[in-house]
Structure formats: structure tokens, C-alpha cells
Design a protein around this motif. Structure first.
Motif, PDB file in Angstrom:
ATOM      1  N   ALA A 196       0.829  -1.210   0.000  1.00  0.00           N
ATOM      2  CA  ALA A 196       0.000   0.000   0.000  1.00  0.00           C
ATOM      3  C   ALA A 196       0.863   1.260   0.000  1.00  0.00           C
ATOM      4  N   PHE A 197       1.936   1.259   0.774  1.00  0.00           N
ATOM      5  CA  PHE A 197       2.840   2.416   0.806  1.00  0.00           C
ATOM      6  C   PHE A 197       3.480   2.628  -0.576  1.00  0.00           C
ATOM      7  N   GLY A 198       3.846   1.536  -1.229  1.00  0.00           N
ATOM      8  CA  GLY A 198       4.438   1.651  -2.561  1.00  0.00           C
ATOM      9  C   GLY A 198       3.469   2.235  -3.567  1.00  0.00           C
ATOM     10  N   LEU A 199       2.220   1.783  -3.518  1.00  0.00           N
ATOM     11  CA  LEU A 199       1.211   2.314  -4.444  1.00  0.00           C
ATOM     12  C   LEU A 199       0.883   3.765  -4.120  1.00  0.00           C
ATOM     13  N   ALA A 200       0.875   4.102  -2.821  1.00  0.00           N
ATOM     14  CA  ALA A 200       0.585   5.486  -2.417  1.00  0.00           C
ATOM     15  C   ALA A 200       1.632   6.450  -2.944  1.00  0.00           C
ATOM     16  N   ALA A 201       2.861   5.971  -3.111  1.00  0.00           N
ATOM     17  CA  ALA A 201       3.905   6.821  -3.676  1.00  0.00           C
ATOM     18  C   ALA A 201       3.884   6.808  -5.195  1.00  0.00           C
ATOM     19  N   ALA A 202       3.618   5.644  -5.788  1.00  0.00           N
ATOM     20  CA  ALA A 202       3.743   5.496  -7.242  1.00  0.00           C
ATOM     21  C   ALA A 202       2.570   6.100  -8.014  1.00  0.00           C
ATOM     22  N   ILE A 203       1.354   5.930  -7.522  1.00  0.00           N
ATOM     23  CA  ILE A 203       0.182   6.374  -8.286  1.00  0.00           C
ATOM     24  C   ILE A 203       0.155   7.889  -8.470  1.00  0.00           C
ATOM     25  N   PRO A 204       0.273   8.699  -7.394  1.00  0.00           N
ATOM     26  CA  PRO A 204       0.293  10.157  -7.622  1.00  0.00           C
ATOM     27  C   PRO A 204       1.477  10.600  -8.477  1.00  0.00           C
ATOM     28  N   ALA A 205       2.631   9.938  -8.291  1.00  0.00           N
ATOM     29  CA  ALA A 205       3.816  10.325  -9.068  1.00  0.00           C
ATOM     30  C   ALA A 205       3.599  10.063 -10.549  1.00  0.00           C
ATOM     31  N   GLY A 206       3.048   8.890 -10.887  1.00  0.00           N
ATOM     32  CA  GLY A 206       2.807   8.570 -12.292  1.00  0.00           C
ATOM     33  C   GLY A 206       1.759   9.471 -12.916  1.00  0.00           C
ATOM     34  N   PHE A 207       0.673   9.709 -12.194  1.00  0.00           N
ATOM     35  CA  PHE A 207      -0.393  10.580 -12.713  1.00  0.00           C
ATOM     36  C   PHE A 207       0.129  11.999 -12.915  1.00  0.00           C
ATOM     37  N   ALA A 208       0.845  12.528 -11.916  1.00  0.00           N
ATOM     38  CA  ALA A 208       1.352  13.902 -12.006  1.00  0.00           C
ATOM     39  C   ALA A 208       2.389  14.025 -13.115  1.00  0.00           C
ATOM     40  N   PHE A 209       3.231  13.003 -13.286  1.00  0.00           N
ATOM     41  CA  PHE A 209       4.250  13.076 -14.336  1.00  0.00           C
ATOM     42  C   PHE A 209       3.594  13.216 -15.709  1.00  0.00           C
ATOM     43  N   ASN A 210       2.561  12.448 -15.967  1.00  0.00           N
ATOM     44  CA  ASN A 210       1.900  12.516 -17.273  1.00  0.00           C
ATOM     45  C   ASN A 210       1.133  13.820 -17.457  1.00  0.00           C
ATOM     46  N   ARG A 211       0.399  14.234 -16.434  1.00  0.00           N
ATOM     47  CA  ARG A 211      -0.389  15.458 -16.550  1.00  0.00           C
ATOM     48  C   ARG A 211       0.506  16.696 -16.636  1.00  0.00           C
ATOM     49  N   LEU A 212       1.487  16.783 -15.755  1.00  0.00           N
ATOM     50  CA  LEU A 212       2.369  17.952 -15.754  1.00  0.00           C
ATOM     51  C   LEU A 212       3.283  17.954 -16.973  1.00  0.00           C
ATOM     52  N   GLY A 213       3.701  16.752 -17.410  1.00  0.00           N
ATOM     53  CA  GLY A 213       4.512  16.682 -18.621  1.00  0.00           C
ATOM     54  C   GLY A 213       3.755  17.182 -19.838  1.00  0.00           C
ATOM     55  N   GLY A 214       2.472  16.801 -19.939  1.00  0.00           N
ATOM     56  CA  GLY A 214       1.648  17.299 -21.040  1.00  0.00           C
ATOM     57  C   GLY A 214       1.439  18.797 -20.953  1.00  0.00           C
ATOM     58  N   SER A 215       1.219  19.286 -19.734  1.00  0.00           N
ATOM     59  CA  SER A 215       1.025  20.729 -19.554  1.00  0.00           C
ATOM     60  C   SER A 215       2.289  21.493 -19.918  1.00  0.00           C
ATOM     61  N   LEU A 216       3.450  20.950 -19.542  1.00  0.00           N
ATOM     62  CA  LEU A 216       4.714  21.614 -19.876  1.00  0.00           C
ATOM     63  C   LEU A 216       4.959  21.597 -21.382  1.00  0.00           C
ATOM     64  N   ALA A 217       4.545  20.519 -22.044  1.00  0.00           N
ATOM     65  CA  ALA A 217       4.710  20.447 -23.497  1.00  0.00           C
ATOM     66  C   ALA A 217       3.861  21.519 -24.189  1.00  0.00           C
ATOM     67  N   HIS A 218       2.626  21.693 -23.741  1.00  0.00           N
ATOM     68  CA  HIS A 218       1.766  22.739 -24.316  1.00  0.00           C
ATOM     69  C   HIS A 218       2.342  24.130 -24.044  1.00  0.00           C
ATOM     70  N   THR A 219       2.871  24.316 -22.853  1.00  0.00           N
ATOM     71  CA  THR A 219       3.483  25.598 -22.522  1.00  0.00           C
ATOM     72  C   THR A 219       4.708  25.850 -23.395  1.00  0.00           C
ATOM     73  N   GLY A 220       5.466  24.787 -23.659  1.00  0.00           N
ATOM     74  CA  GLY A 220       6.621  24.917 -24.552  1.00  0.00           C
ATOM     75  C   GLY A 220       6.214  25.314 -25.962  1.00  0.00           C
ATOM     76  N   GLU A 221       5.087  24.782 -26.436  1.00  0.00           N
ATOM     77  CA  GLU A 221       4.587  25.173 -27.755  1.00  0.00           C
ATOM     78  C   GLU A 221       4.208  26.655 -27.770  1.00  0.00           C
TER      79      GLU A 221
END
Length: 215
Positions: free
Chosen positions: A161-186
Motif C-alpha cells: 500500500a505504501f508503494g502504491l501510495a507513492a507510485a500512483i500520484p507520481a505517475g499521474f502527475a508526471f503525465n499530466r504535468l509533462g503534457g502541460s509543460l509540453a503545451h506551454t513549450g509550444e
């Protein structure tokens, strides 16, 4: 399962030394991820505001190095250079400065991918260790009752449970923030193109005034 309380703090306190180490490591990774997420949201919003300000006013403190590089490229004279080549050179020069701004805005974003990919495996290690603890308890007591295996199984599931609690928000945020940064870069790239065109247009000779018609 008497005496076994199902909450994160209690599970941590009832775990063995290895289980506690794994849980502490994953809890620290989770806190680190949330700090990166908050910082990245602030940086991206700041860059978006700077781009909007630059579009509106032509200047921005955050984008000052990019604009300064454009002006430096504008002041450079290359013999025989066409207008299109001049614009491309200014865009390339400003683009290099813009990439530095994007890298600074990226901050610790790649670390979210690291936590997202490694945290489940660290949790799995804790899970395996907890199950091994349960088997060791069975072997020592020669008893397969729930009271014997419950602490080890609880420790194993808590690590998962501790592993999932760390991994799930990190994975979700990486994809969402990465996409947002890509749009900002454009958007930043569009600003660089527009600013380069304005630098070239500022030097274009004015069109001759039409001759007055003979009376």
C-alpha cells in the motif's frame, strides 16, 4: 487478528525493522513527490503568465534572457543574408535561450517518473519480506493459525500500500504535468516565432509614399 490495528501508523509500529525501513523510504518518496508536484504547478503557471505578459506587452522578466538573445541576434549583421535567413537565425538563437527556460521550469519533473517506476518494486520487496516473516513465524511456532501469520501478512500488505501510495500520484502527475509543460513549450515557441518576425519587421524599409495625383 486480535491486537492488530489497521491504520498506517499502527501497521508501521507493528512492522519489523526491514518493513519499517521500506515504509519510511516510501513515505519519504511520497512527500518528495508532492513537493515536486506543487513546485512544478507553480513554475508552469509562472511561465504561462510570463508568456501571456510577453504577448501583451512585448516584455517579461522571466523571458528577458530570451528577448535579449533575440535583440543580440538582430544586431548581428551577416553579409548577403536574406530576410528569411535572418529570421531563422533569430528564431534559432532565441530558441536556445527558451529551451533553458523550459529546462528550469521542468525542475524535478523527471524524478516523478523515477518514483513512479521504482516505488512499486520497493513496496514489493517489503511485501516479500513480510511474507517471509510469516513463514518464519510458522516454522518457529509450528502453528498455521491466523494469529501467527497475521502480523507478517499485514506488514507485507502495508508495504504494498505504501508503494502504491507513492507510485500512483507520481505517475499521474508526471503525465499530466509533462503534457502541460509540453503545451506551454509550444506557446513559448509561438512567442519566439512572433518576436523574431517583429525584430525583422522593425528593420524593414518603409514603403514609399504614393505620388500625389496631378491636379
Amino acid at each position: 487478528m486480535e491486537g492488530l490495528t489497521i491504520n498506517p501508523v499502527a501497521l508501521f509500529m507493528q512492522a519489523g525493522p526491514v518493513g519499517k525501513f521500506v515504509m519510511m523510504l516510501l513515505a519519504a518518496a511520497s512527500l518528495w513527490c508532492w513537493a515536486i508536484i506543487i513546485e512544478e504547478i507553480i513554475l508552469i503557471r509562472r511561465l504561462r503568465g510570463a508568456i501571456a505578459e510577453a504577448h501583451e506587452k512585448g516584455e517579461s522578466d522571466l523571458l528577458a534572457p530570451v528577448i535579449a538573445e533575440g535583440r543580440r541576434a538582430q544586431s548581428l549583421r551577416v553579409p548577403g543574408e536574406s530576410v528569411g535567413e535572418r529570421r531563422a537565425r533569430i528564431v534559432e538563437t532565441m530558441g536556445r535561450a527558451a529551451r533553458k527556460v523550459l529546462v528550469a521550469t521542468e525542475g524535478g519533473l523527471p524524478n516523478l517518473a523515477i518514483v513512479s517506476s521504482l516505488a512499486p518494486f520497493v513496496g514489493l520487496f517489503g511485501t516479500v519480506w513480510g511474507i517471509m516473516t510469516s513463514f518464519a513465524g510458522i516454522a518457529e511456532s509450528q502453528d498455521t493459525s491466523l494469529a501467527v501469520v497475521a502480523p507478517g501478512i499485514a506488514e507485507a500488505l502495508a508495504a504494498t500500500a505504501f508503494g502504491l501510495a507513492a507510485a500512483i500520484p507520481a505517475g499521474f502527475a508526471f503525465n499530466r504535468l509533462g503534457g502541460s509543460l509540453a503545451h506551454t513549450g509550444e506557446s513559448l515557441g509561438d512567442f519566439v516565432e512572433e518576436k523574431a518576425i517583429s525584430f525583422v519587421a522593425a528593420e524593414a524599409p518603409a514603403a514609399p509614399a504614393p505620388l500625389a495625383e496631378a491636379a
